[in-house]
Motif scaffolding. Structure first.
Motif: not given
Length: 133
Positions: A58-75, A94-102
């Motif tokens: 859940s601490v990972v989830s908290a880190a994701l929420a600190r990325l720019p924009g509105d972050i929605v967990y998919l998987s 957390v580190a964004v490593v790839e754009s998956l499109g859209g």
């Protein structure tokens, strides 16, 4: 508001206490005695109480929420590598490593206690612009 893009990073941390574990058990409904019963847990391979793996995640989830924009967990794919104990502080990065499109992004996720990784994995998230409306 900007959206998350490849290269963005964020972090979060959480001190884990016996009370934190007790409250997580109450909220999640996971009352496994390895988390809640010190006597029982002392007799296991862990030698004492450990936190729920999902509490550390859940601490990972908290880190994701600190990325720019509105972050929605998919998987999220997770590997639980070491136990977290009362008195530990979980630090997630957390580190964004790839754009998956859209609006979809792949994000590398790690949670550590000190120099030891306790949870690792990869998430897929939506990064949406917030229009303020």
């Amino acid at each position: 508001m900007p959206v998350a893009t490849v290269g963005d990073r964020a972090g979060a941390e959480r001190a884990v206490t016996e009370e934190t574990i007790d409250r997580f058990a109450e909220v999640s409904g996971d009352e496994n005695p390895i988390h809640l019963d010190a006597e029982y847990a002392a007799e296991t391979t862990f030698g004492g109480r450990i936190a729920h793996g999902m509490l550390a995640a859940s601490v990972v989830s908290a880190a994701l929420a600190r990325l720019p924009g509105d972050i929605v967990y998919l998987s999220q794919d997770l590997s639980f590598e070491r136990p977290v104990r009362p008195g530990d502080t979980v630090v997630a990065e957390v580190a964004v490593v790839e754009s998956l499109g859209g609006d979809r992004l792949a994000v590398e996720t790690t949670a550590s206690v000190g120099d030891e990784t306790v949870v690792s994995g990869e998430a897929v998230v939506l990064s949406l612009a917030h229009d303020g409306a």
